[in-house]
Write a protein that holds these residues in place. Structure first.
Motif, short mmCIF file in Angstrom:
data_model
loop_
_atom_site.label_atom_id
_atom_site.label_comp_id
_atom_site.label_asym_id
_atom_site.label_seq_id
_atom_site.Cartn_x
_atom_site.Cartn_y
_atom_site.Cartn_z
N PRO A 86 0.82 -1.22 0.00
CA PRO A 86 0.00 0.00 0.00
C PRO A 86 0.86 1.26 0.00
O PRO A 86 1.00 1.96 1.01
CB PRO A 86 -0.81 -0.14 1.30
CG PRO A 86 0.07 -0.94 2.20
CD PRO A 86 0.83 -1.89 1.31
N ASP A 87 1.42 1.56 -1.16
CA ASP A 87 2.35 2.68 -1.28
C ASP A 87 2.09 3.40 -2.60
O ASP A 87 2.05 2.77 -3.67
CB ASP A 87 3.79 2.16 -1.22
CG ASP A 87 4.81 3.26 -1.40
OD1 ASP A 87 5.02 4.04 -0.45
OD2 ASP A 87 5.39 3.33 -2.50
N THR A 88 1.96 4.71 -2.55
CA THR A 88 1.63 5.48 -3.76
C THR A 88 2.70 5.32 -4.83
O THR A 88 2.38 5.19 -6.02
CB THR A 88 1.46 6.96 -3.42
OG1 THR A 88 0.40 7.10 -2.46
CG2 THR A 88 1.11 7.77 -4.65
N ALA A 89 3.97 5.33 -4.45
CA ALA A 89 5.05 5.20 -5.43
C ALA A 89 4.97 3.85 -6.14
O ALA A 89 5.19 3.74 -7.35
CB ALA A 89 6.40 5.36 -4.75
N TYR A 90 4.65 2.81 -5.38
CA TYR A 90 4.49 1.47 -5.98
C TYR A 90 3.34 1.46 -6.97
O TYR A 90 3.47 0.92 -8.07
CB TYR A 90 4.24 0.43 -4.88
CG TYR A 90 3.71 -0.88 -5.41
CD1 TYR A 90 4.54 -1.78 -6.08
CD2 TYR A 90 2.36 -1.22 -5.24
CE1 TYR A 90 4.04 -2.98 -6.57
CE2 TYR A 90 1.86 -2.43 -5.73
CZ TYR A 90 2.70 -3.29 -6.39
OH TYR A 90 2.20 -4.48 -6.88
N TYR A 91 2.21 2.07 -6.60
CA TYR A 91 1.05 2.10 -7.49
C TYR A 91 1.36 2.88 -8.76
O TYR A 91 0.95 2.49 -9.86
CB TYR A 91 -0.15 2.70 -6.77
CG TYR A 91 -0.69 1.85 -5.63
CD1 TYR A 91 -0.67 0.47 -5.69
CD2 TYR A 91 -1.20 2.46 -4.48
CE1 TYR A 91 -1.14 -0.31 -4.64
CE2 TYR A 91 -1.67 1.69 -3.42
CZ TYR A 91 -1.64 0.31 -3.51
OH TYR A 91 -2.11 -0.46 -2.47
N GLU A 92 2.07 3.99 -8.63
CA GLU A 92 2.42 4.77 -9.81
C GLU A 92 3.30 3.95 -10.76
O GLU A 92 3.11 3.98 -11.98
CB GLU A 92 3.12 6.06 -9.40
CG GLU A 92 2.20 7.09 -8.77
CD GLU A 92 2.92 8.36 -8.38
OE1 GLU A 92 4.17 8.40 -8.46
OE2 GLU A 92 2.23 9.34 -8.01
N THR A 93 4.25 3.22 -10.20
CA THR A 93 5.12 2.37 -11.02
C THR A 93 4.32 1.28 -11.72
O THR A 93 4.52 0.98 -12.90
CB THR A 93 6.22 1.73 -10.15
OG1 THR A 93 7.01 2.76 -9.57
CG2 THR A 93 7.12 0.81 -10.98
N LEU A 94 3.38 0.67 -10.98
CA LEU A 94 2.55 -0.39 -11.54
C LEU A 94 1.70 0.12 -12.70
O LEU A 94 1.64 -0.52 -13.77
CB LEU A 94 1.64 -0.96 -10.45
CG LEU A 94 0.65 -2.04 -10.90
CD1 LEU A 94 1.37 -3.30 -11.34
CD2 LEU A 94 -0.35 -2.35 -9.78
#
Length: 269
Positions: A86-94
């Protein structure tokens, strides 16, 4: 093992989540996570991106069919996998990864036909909208249902709004409502709906028909189709005119036109 030890599961190799076969110039990519309804995991997105890159450089492949294993075509993103980080940076990368896959479908020189059975939801529906052509079983169902979970299907909306009318796509995005295959044809999401028994025959028929056309014209045509869509009318005609002039000099076009004038079948190499 210790009682409270955490077992870390490794992601499956990309070769397992995506099956690739080729027959007579038609490559079939089968999403292969049937237990997860072919949800787009990181591994599956990576496999698709890699395979599209390989196919783009392969002149022996004329058409690509995108299919799904098991009961569904694709249930969208893998929400369980996403919630583990649950991390915004991870979601943006995905989502950047997913966008690269969708863009590679458009820039792929070969036409892509989505073979849809079962359900195609959220990013799965995006795959259908993003494919150049789509044929579905008359039992297939489609939805961009993220809104029902409090998550507006923003990225699927990009593909949807470029294939359906503005009001049709906005209605689907805002309601999360499922539509059947007949309605999907009416809305312009898919080309045709056939019985489940006739699905493979319809898909292979369309794929083989396109594969029989001159490769150079098909590749030029797909590229121009998407280029001119983003241009104002006057610029679109200017671009199309230049492409037509260029196309007239292709050996396949010269042979095709001469054969038409001489009332014979063209002999393409």
């Amino acid at each position: 093992f210790m009682k409270n030890a955490t077992v870390v599961k490794k992601a499956p190799p990309s070769s397992l989540v995506l099956r690739t076969t080729e027959d007579n110039g038609v490559a079939t990519l089968t999403l292969n996570r049937p237990a997860q309804y072919n949800a787009l995991s990181e591994a599956l997105l990576e496999a698709l991106e890699k395979e599209f890159s390989i196919i783009a450089a392969d002149n022996t492949i004329r058409v690509v069919v995108l299919a799904g294993a098991g009961q569904a075509f694709c249930a969208g993103h893998d929400l369980k996998e996403m919630r583990q980080t649950p991390d915004t940076a991870y979601y943006e990368t995905l989502f950047k990864q997913c966008s690269r896959v969708m863009l590679s479908m458009v820039t792929l020189p070969q036409p892509i036909i989505a073979r849809v059975h079962g359900t195609a939801t959220a990013a799965g529906c995006q795959l259908v909208a993003n494919a150049d052509l789509a044929i579905a079983s008359d039992a297939a169902r489609f939805a961009v249902s993220g809104i029902n979970l409090g998550l507006f299907c923003s990225t699927p909306g990009v593909a949807l709004s470029r294939n359906l009318s503005r009001k049709r796509s906005f209605e689907l995005l805002m309601t999360g409502r499922f539509i059947n295959a007949e309605t999907a044809v009416e809305y312009g999401l898919i080309n045709q709906a056939v019985s489940n028994e006739a699905l493979d025959r319809a898909v292979s028929g369309l794929a083989n028909e396109i594969a029989s056309k001159p490769e150079s014209a098909v590749r030029l045509g797909k590229r121009l189709f998407y280029q001119q869509l983003g241009q104002p009318l006057e610029e679109a005609y200017a671009l199309a005119g230049k492409q037509m002039a260029c196309n007239m000099g292709f050996p396949e076009a010269i042979e095709g036109i001469d054969a038409f004038i001489e009332k014979r079948d063209p002999e393409w190499s």
